[in-house]
Enzyme design. Structure first.
Site, PDB file in Angstrom:
ATOM      1  N   MET A  27       0.835  -1.204   0.000  1.00 28.44           N
ATOM      2  CA  MET A  27       0.000   0.000   0.000  1.00 28.44           C
ATOM      3  C   MET A  27       0.873   1.257   0.000  1.00 28.44           C
ATOM      4  O   MET A  27       0.410   2.349   0.325  1.00 28.44           O
ATOM      5  CB  MET A  27      -0.938  -0.007   1.202  1.00 28.44           C
ATOM      6  CG  MET A  27      -1.901  -1.200   1.185  1.00 28.44           C
ATOM      7  SD  MET A  27      -3.375  -0.931   2.151  1.00 28.44           S
ATOM      8  CE  MET A  27      -2.675  -0.697   3.773  1.00 28.44           C
ATOM      9  N   GLY A  28       2.162   1.105  -0.322  1.00 28.64           N
ATOM     10  CA  GLY A  28       3.051   2.267  -0.379  1.00 28.64           C
ATOM     11  C   GLY A  28       3.523   2.698   0.996  1.00 28.64           C
ATOM     12  O   GLY A  28       3.459   1.920   1.943  1.00 28.64           O
ATOM     13  N   HIS A  34       9.353  -3.358   3.476  1.00 25.72           N
ATOM     14  CA  HIS A  34       8.993  -3.565   2.071  1.00 25.72           C
ATOM     15  C   HIS A  34      10.238  -3.861   1.226  1.00 25.72           C
ATOM     16  O   HIS A  34      10.215  -4.699   0.330  1.00 25.72           O
ATOM     17  CB  HIS A  34       8.292  -2.325   1.510  1.00 25.72           C
ATOM     18  CG  HIS A  34       7.006  -1.981   2.201  1.00 25.72           C
ATOM     19  ND1 HIS A  34       6.856  -0.855   2.983  1.00 25.72           N
ATOM     20  CD2 HIS A  34       5.804  -2.607   2.250  1.00 25.72           C
ATOM     21  CE1 HIS A  34       5.624  -0.801   3.462  1.00 25.72           C
ATOM     22  NE2 HIS A  34       4.961  -1.854   3.033  1.00 25.72           N
ATOM     23  N   GLY A 147       4.717 -10.306   3.834  1.00 25.91           N
ATOM     24  CA  GLY A 147       5.444 -10.255   5.094  1.00 25.91           C
ATOM     25  C   GLY A 147       4.748 -11.053   6.184  1.00 25.91           C
ATOM     26  O   GLY A 147       3.519 -11.081   6.256  1.00 25.91           O
ATOM     27  N   LYS A 149       4.779 -10.099   9.054  1.00 27.15           N
ATOM     28  CA  LYS A 149       4.230  -9.035   9.907  1.00 27.15           C
ATOM     29  C   LYS A 149       2.697  -9.126   9.949  1.00 27.15           C
ATOM     30  O   LYS A 149       2.074  -8.976  10.989  1.00 27.15           O
ATOM     31  CB  LYS A 149       4.687  -7.684   9.350  1.00 27.15           C
ATOM     32  CG  LYS A 149       3.892  -6.473   9.764  1.00 27.15           C
ATOM     33  CD  LYS A 149       4.276  -6.041  11.129  1.00 27.15           C
ATOM     34  CE  LYS A 149       3.465  -4.902  11.704  1.00 27.15           C
ATOM     35  NZ  LYS A 149       2.494  -4.260  10.896  1.00 27.15           N
TER      36      LYS A 149
HETATM   37  P1  AMP Z   1       1.433  -2.867   3.540  1.00 34.63           P
HETATM   38  O1  AMP Z   1       2.010  -1.868   2.596  1.00 34.63           O
HETATM   39  O2  AMP Z   1       1.484  -2.454   4.975  1.00 34.63           O
HETATM   40  O3  AMP Z   1       0.113  -3.412   3.100  1.00 34.63           O
HETATM   41  O4  AMP Z   1       2.425  -4.106   3.467  1.00 34.63           O
HETATM   42  C1  AMP Z   1       2.799  -4.681   2.241  1.00 34.63           C
HETATM   43  C2  AMP Z   1       3.553  -5.948   2.512  1.00 34.63           C
HETATM   44  O5  AMP Z   1       4.702  -5.642   3.308  1.00 34.63           O
HETATM   45  C3  AMP Z   1       2.736  -6.972   3.317  1.00 34.63           C
HETATM   46  O6  AMP Z   1       3.001  -8.260   2.790  1.00 34.63           O
HETATM   47  C4  AMP Z   1       3.271  -6.814   4.705  1.00 34.63           C
HETATM   48  O7  AMP Z   1       3.162  -7.981   5.479  1.00 34.63           O
HETATM   49  C5  AMP Z   1       4.724  -6.486   4.424  1.00 34.63           C
HETATM   50  N1  AMP Z   1       5.326  -5.799   5.580  1.00 34.63           N
HETATM   51  C6  AMP Z   1       4.874  -4.693   6.195  1.00 34.63           C
HETATM   52  N2  AMP Z   1       5.664  -4.397   7.254  1.00 34.63           N
HETATM   53  C7  AMP Z   1       6.630  -5.346   7.296  1.00 34.63           C
HETATM   54  C8  AMP Z   1       7.733  -5.608   8.160  1.00 34.63           C
HETATM   55  N3  AMP Z   1       8.011  -4.828   9.207  1.00 34.63           N
HETATM   56  N4  AMP Z   1       8.501  -6.696   7.908  1.00 34.63           N
HETATM   57  C9  AMP Z   1       8.231  -7.517   6.857  1.00 34.63           C
HETATM   58  N5  AMP Z   1       7.202  -7.318   6.006  1.00 34.63           N
HETATM   59  C10 AMP Z   1       6.410  -6.246   6.222  1.00 34.63           C
END
Ligand code: AMP
Length: 280
Positions: A27-28, A34, A147, A149
């Site tokens: 989601m940027g 990321h 992730g 996470k």
């Molecule tokens: P988001 O942009 O928050 O939707 O995350 C995009 C991807 O990045 C998802 O697969 C998350 O699980 C991963 N992600 C976000 N934060 C972390 C982190 N601290 N460590 C590893 N992966 C992450």
């Protein structure tokens, strides 16, 4: 780096591609977490393969009245981050490009999505599954990187891929943390200085539970109650849930056995943070 913003262009690109392609959906507001996913994608794509990143703040996975509007969208910085990380394709569609006003088909996972994040954020995983399925159709990757996470999301995406026969390998990447243990998240920037200090309680509680399991504690009731005590000691913290579940089925466990995972969601002030750890 190629940047695409329309469905027509991304379809044309995917049809014309020959080598391996690995997708990293985001989601940027990109951070080191990321970038780590991009690194994993490159490993799987090979030097000649394609690493594709999508940036889309998916309105479907935000409940009404949540933080959709204030979700950070640093476009130029994200573009730079992708270039620096060696991304080959950046797909960043507008919301009206992704969803027709009269759209009426969704992807619903009906078991793993009922608890934890799904219980606290109704409709969230329907939004996630729908957009991930669309991205899979658009970019037709050989593999996609997620992730740990967002552990429940990772488990649900794996289930969707299995149940709907997407010919796509799902790669999970361990959580990237700050030096003091806080899991990197785009939402960390909402925290005040004192909240930022309090926020370390999530990872502290998780690490403590893991230590206790190592020392022989197996009662999940006991482990959850100890974590609850640790977290409620922080003034700004309010627990949403703490669960210990099987890492694959996400079913609650009474005994912390192999593949047990502790997941939690905690409000620090007004900011809702999630984290998780393998207990074994
Ligand atoms: P988001 O942009 O928050 O939707 O995350 C995009 C991807 O990045 C998802 O697969 C998350 O699980 C991963 N992600 C976000 N934060 C972390 C982190 N601290 N460590 C590893 N992966 C992450």
């Amino acid at each position: 780096m190629k940047i695409l913003e329309t469905i027509a262009n991304v379809h044309a690109h995917s049809r014309g591609r020959s080598g391996r392609s690995i997708l990293v959906p985001t989601m940027g507001a990109l951070h080191r977490g990321h970038v780590e996913l991009v690194r994993a994608a490159r490993e799987h794509a090979g030097a000649d393969g394609e690493v594709a990143v999508s940036i889309f703040v998916n309105p479907l996975q935000f409940e009404p009245g949540s933080d959709l509007e204030k979700y950070p969208r640093p476009e130029t910085r994200d573009e730079e981050a992708c270039r620096n990380a060696g991304v080959n394709l950046l797909f960043r569609p507008a919301a009206n490009e992704m969803y027709a006003v009269d759209r009426s088909v969704v992807v619903d996972e009906t078991t793993l999505s009922q608890t934890m994040e799904g219980a606290s954020r109704p409709g969230h995983f329907r939004g996630v599954c729908t957009v991930v399925a669309k991205l899979f159709n658009l970019l037709a990757p050989d593999a996609a990187v997620f992730g740990e996470k967002d552990y429940q999301q990772l488990a649900i995406v794996r289930r969707m891929v299995r149940d709907l026969d997407f010919p796509i390998e799902i790669i999970g990447v361990p959580t990237v943390r700050e030096a003091d243990g806080l899991a990197l998240s785009s939402r960390n920037q909402y925290l005040s200085a004192t909240e930022r200090t309090d926020a370390t309680v999530l990872s502290r509680a998780l690490r403590d539970a893991k230590e206790r399991v190592k020392a022989g504690e197996t009662s999940t009731t006991k482990l959850i109650s100890l974590a609850t005590k640790t977290i409620t000691r922080e003034q700004s913290a309010r627990i949403d849930y703490i669960s210990i579940v099987d890492g694959e089925t996400l079913e609650p466990l009474e005994v912390a056995r192999s593949n047990a995972r502790m997941l939690l969601a905690v409000f620090i002030g007004d900011t809702r943070l999630i984290d998780n750890i393998s207990l074994t």
